[in-house]
Design an enzyme around this catalytic site. Structure first.
Site, PDB file in Angstrom:
ATOM      1  N   GLY A  18      74.954  91.604  61.353  1.00  0.00           N
ATOM      2  CA  GLY A  18      76.040  91.799  62.315  1.00  0.00           C
ATOM      3  C   GLY A  18      75.986  93.158  62.980  1.00  0.00           C
ATOM      4  O   GLY A  18      77.029  93.761  63.251  1.00  0.00           O
ATOM      5  N   GLY A  20      75.279  94.147  65.971  1.00  0.00           N
ATOM      6  CA  GLY A  20      75.405  94.259  67.415  1.00  0.00           C
ATOM      7  C   GLY A  20      76.820  94.331  67.935  1.00  0.00           C
ATOM      8  O   GLY A  20      77.038  94.442  69.152  1.00  0.00           O
ATOM      9  N   SER A 146      86.092  95.055  50.927  1.00  0.00           N
ATOM     10  CA  SER A 146      87.309  95.353  51.683  1.00  0.00           C
ATOM     11  C   SER A 146      88.422  95.753  50.734  1.00  0.00           C
ATOM     12  O   SER A 146      88.477  95.274  49.598  1.00  0.00           O
ATOM     13  CB  SER A 146      87.739  94.119  52.483  1.00  0.00           C
ATOM     14  OG  SER A 146      89.007  94.306  53.065  1.00  0.00           O
ATOM     15  N   TYR A 159      88.950  84.842  52.147  1.00  0.00           N
ATOM     16  CA  TYR A 159      88.295  86.110  52.493  1.00  0.00           C
ATOM     17  C   TYR A 159      88.429  87.130  51.367  1.00  0.00           C
ATOM     18  O   TYR A 159      87.458  87.775  50.976  1.00  0.00           O
ATOM     19  CB  TYR A 159      88.904  86.651  53.785  1.00  0.00           C
ATOM     20  CG  TYR A 159      88.423  88.020  54.189  1.00  0.00           C
ATOM     21  CD1 TYR A 159      87.147  88.205  54.710  1.00  0.00           C
ATOM     22  CD2 TYR A 159      89.264  89.133  54.076  1.00  0.00           C
ATOM     23  CE1 TYR A 159      86.708  89.469  55.096  1.00  0.00           C
ATOM     24  CE2 TYR A 159      88.837  90.396  54.459  1.00  0.00           C
ATOM     25  CZ  TYR A 159      87.562  90.559  54.970  1.00  0.00           C
ATOM     26  OH  TYR A 159      87.130  91.806  55.344  1.00  0.00           O
TER      27      TYR A 159
END
Length: 256
Positions: A18, A20, A146, A159
């Site tokens: 990821g 970009g 996280s 998540y």
């Protein structure tokens, strides 16, 4: 611009999932500015971003378009970068999707998709780089977790479950591959104000409430996370492994 220069990152082969967009784009730029060779995988076309990085840093990152939930595609992307830049010295598992959802609405398909993006891809990216790191005599893996699961946040249980799994997996891999001088750490960012966050959830009220919970009264920027990742990637942290470091302005300290 970086507040620190990590001299040993110059010339290193870095792979970012990821890389970009969002924090990932800041990571790509940050490593390029440290003199590293950067390759990344992303689902959306990042040609324009690569053009800009080449113009601004003098070095073009290698972009491989693909979906990280497709394990063969992900592992082939790592091989492609390794062939171009040399065996991966540093892996940053950054890609994630924190789509909000309610427990009673979750289907098996959604659950499996969430775990595929937020946990499974991390494992198989690690699996792909570890043999190269073993041959090279070491390497560094940084997994993005996280603070959401540490705080017991609601509203996205698939998540938070994945992020708890990332921290546990990080510790196990650190134990298994420490003898090979492969360091595996996790970083747990707080609320970093990326364009996605600002567009979807960062209302004035939400920002004020979150800032009230932080010890440090400044909103987090991507660069705050980039430099922590560079520290964990560098030999500056050579005796750190199996750790999960919260970079969140002190929210977890307050929540605890």
């Amino acid at each position: 611009m970086s507040n620190a220069t990590f001299h040993d990152l110059k010339g290193k082969s870095v792979f970012i999932t990821g890389g970009g967009s969002g924090i990932g784009a800041s990571l790509t730029e940050g490593f390029l500015r440290q003199g590293a060779k950067v390759g990344f995988i992303g689902k959306s076309d990042a040609t324009e971003f690569c053009d800009r990085m080449e113009q601004e840093t003098g070095t073009r990152p290698l972009f491989v378009q693909g979906d990280i939930t497709d394990t063969p595609v992900l592992q082939q992307a790592i091989r492609t970068v390794s062939e171009a830049h040399g065996p991966v010295n540093i892996l940053v598992n950054n890609a994630a999707n924190d789509q909000r959802h309610q427990t009673l609405d979750v289907t098996e398909e959604f659950w499996d998709w969430s775990q595929a993006v937020n946990l499974r891809a991390y494992f198989f990216a690690c699996q792909a780089v570890i043999p190269e790191m073993q041959k090279a005599g070491g390497g560094s893996i940084v997994n993005f977790s996280s603070t959401s699961y540490m705080m017991g946040n609601g509203g996205y249980p698939a998540y938070t479950a994945a992020n708890g799994g990332i921290t546990a997996m990080t510790r196990s891999l650190a134990r298994d591959f420490g003898p090979d001088r492969i360091r595996v750490n996790a970083i747990a960012p707080g609320w970093v104000l990326t364009e996605r966050q600002l567009e979807k959830w960062a209302t004035k009220e939400a920002l004020e409430a979150h800032l009230e919970r932080q010890c440090l009264k400044d909103h987090m920027k991507p660069q705050d996370v980039v430099e922590a990742v560079q520290f964990l990637s560098s030999d500056t942290s050579r005796m750190m492994t199996g750790q999960c470091i919260a970079v969140d302005g002190g929210v977890v300290t307050v929540a605890a």
